[in-house]
Design an enzyme around this catalytic site. Structure first.
Site, PDB file in Angstrom:
ATOM      1  N   CYS A   1       9.531 -10.610  -0.270  1.00 32.68           N
ATOM      2  CA  CYS A   1      10.793 -10.217   0.369  1.00 32.68           C
ATOM      3  C   CYS A   1      11.102 -11.147   1.558  1.00 32.68           C
ATOM      4  O   CYS A   1      11.363 -12.315   1.344  1.00 32.68           O
ATOM      5  CB  CYS A   1      10.726  -8.745   0.764  1.00 32.68           C
ATOM      6  SG  CYS A   1      12.348  -8.003   1.010  1.00 32.68           S
TER       7      CYS A   1
ATOM      8  N   HIS B   1       8.532  -5.807  -4.328  1.00 36.80           N
ATOM      9  CA  HIS B   1       7.369  -5.452  -3.492  1.00 36.80           C
ATOM     10  C   HIS B   1       6.208  -4.920  -4.321  1.00 36.80           C
ATOM     11  O   HIS B   1       6.085  -3.707  -4.492  1.00 36.80           O
ATOM     12  CB  HIS B   1       7.778  -4.365  -2.497  1.00 36.80           C
ATOM     13  CG  HIS B   1       8.673  -4.835  -1.411  1.00 36.80           C
ATOM     14  ND1 HIS B   1       8.204  -5.348  -0.224  1.00 36.80           N
ATOM     15  CD2 HIS B   1      10.021  -4.866  -1.322  1.00 36.80           C
ATOM     16  CE1 HIS B   1       9.230  -5.680   0.556  1.00 36.80           C
ATOM     17  NE2 HIS B   1      10.348  -5.401  -0.090  1.00 36.80           N
TER      18      HIS B   1
ATOM     19  N   GLU C   1       3.253  -4.572  -3.397  1.00 35.39           N
ATOM     20  CA  GLU C   1       2.380  -3.760  -2.539  1.00 35.39           C
ATOM     21  C   GLU C   1       2.879  -2.319  -2.420  1.00 35.39           C
ATOM     22  O   GLU C   1       2.189  -1.460  -1.895  1.00 35.39           O
ATOM     23  CB  GLU C   1       2.251  -4.419  -1.155  1.00 35.39           C
ATOM     24  CG  GLU C   1       3.388  -4.181  -0.169  1.00 35.39           C
ATOM     25  CD  GLU C   1       4.633  -5.024  -0.439  1.00 35.39           C
ATOM     26  OE1 GLU C   1       4.730  -5.641  -1.529  1.00 35.39           O
ATOM     27  OE2 GLU C   1       5.530  -5.058   0.426  1.00 35.39           O
TER      28      GLU C   1
END
Lengths: 225, 84
Positions: A86, A194, A196
């Site tokens: 990002c 993302h 994560e």
């Protein structure tokens, strides 16, 4: 394996990445302040999402001149894994480790939802645990995720297999629906989605876990060679 | 001292969704003759105008920070000290 997560003023996914390493793959990880000038002793560096410097000037532009940046460039030159997610992707384009730029979403809205991505290149140290053309569900959260590059650059990305992920539908106007790219050497990856935030089915998807497992596995393979 | 005015604008090939939104509002105000609006950035930089490298310095600042050559171009002008 020892990971660094770089923290800029305004980073807000640094702790998610920290826990992705610590709890997701049970490896060593440290948060590294943007004012540091060395990353010696680390095997990989992760640049988190967020709004570094409030996105002033352009997203990632001011972070691109932070004291830690030469150390990140050095890691990249040494062939170590450098992952920008990002805002981290925006920073990697600003410092020239990846081609192109991220501009405002073509529809002018911030998007925050889980989207389907296709793994275009699973022959990288970030994606090797995925199968070829696998479709994975990963959250996005960005207002400036519209990947732009000129036609010549796009041709080079295709020829060198640098496109890692594509969106399954056109969510933000990105050229060729690109969601993530690598450098030519394939040791620097930038992506808007993302991984994560997709480590456990409890939060909707665990499709992001394989990215961190890929980085670890490829590192261990290199070490054991 | 010298004032340097720097204008950073998107290249023609780059979509400008903010400019589009502003244009729609302008049309909403009834100004339907307005064909296009493009947004950019404007900087006022005050420098020691006697420095022999002032022009080079401004270009380096623009190239390395104020503008992203992938999507933007810039132009600048010097305003003489008595006008500042």
């Amino acid at each position: 394996m020892k990971f660094a997560v770089v923290v800029f003023p305004g980073s807000n996914c640094d702790k998610d990445l920290y826990f992705a390493i610590k709890d997701g793959i049970n490896e060593e990880v440290e948060l590294v302040n943007f004012q540091e000038t060395s990353l010696s002793g680390f095997d990989a560096v992760l640049i988190p999402g967020g709004f570094s410097y409030g996105d002033y000037l352009r997203s990632g532009a001011i972070a691109g001149h932070a004291p830690i940046i030469p150390a990140i460039k050095q890691m990249a030159a040494e062939g170590k894994p450098v992952l920008g997610i990002c805002n981290g992707f925006q920073i990697l384009t600003e410092i020239g480790l990846l081609p192109g730029a991220l501009i405002k979403n073509n529809h002018n809205r911030f998007i925050c939802e889980t989207v389907s991505l296709q793994v275009i290149n699973n022959q990288t140290q970030f994606t090797s645990e995925y199968s070829a053309n696998q479709v994975i569900d990963i959250p996005v959260a960005h207002g400036e995720g519209n990947y732009y590059c000129d036609e010549q650059t796009l041709n080079e990305l295709k020829q060198n297999d640098q496109i890692a992920f594509k969106y399954q539908s056109d969510i933000n106007g990105s050229v060729d629906q690109i969601a993530g790219i690598t450098n030519k050497e394939k040791n620097v990856l930038g992506m808007m989605p993302h991984p994560e935030r997709a480590l456990e089915t409890l939060v909707g998807s665990d499709d992001g876990l394989k990215m961190f497992q890929s980085i670890l596995k490829n590192h261990m393979d290199r070490v054991n060679q | 001292m010298t004032l340097v005015k720097v204008y950073v604008t998107y290249k023609k090939s780059i979509l400008d969704p903010q400019g589009e939104a502003v244009k729609k509002a302008v049309h909403g105000m009834g100004f339907n003759d307005v064909q296009d609006i493009r947004m950019g950035k404007y900087f006022e930089i005050t420098v020691d105008g006697d420095s022999p490298t002032v022009k080079e310095d401004i270009e380096k600042i623009c190239d390395d920070l104020l503008a992203n050559p992938n999507m933007e171009t810039y132009r600048y002008e010097f305003v003489q000290s008595e006008e500042v």
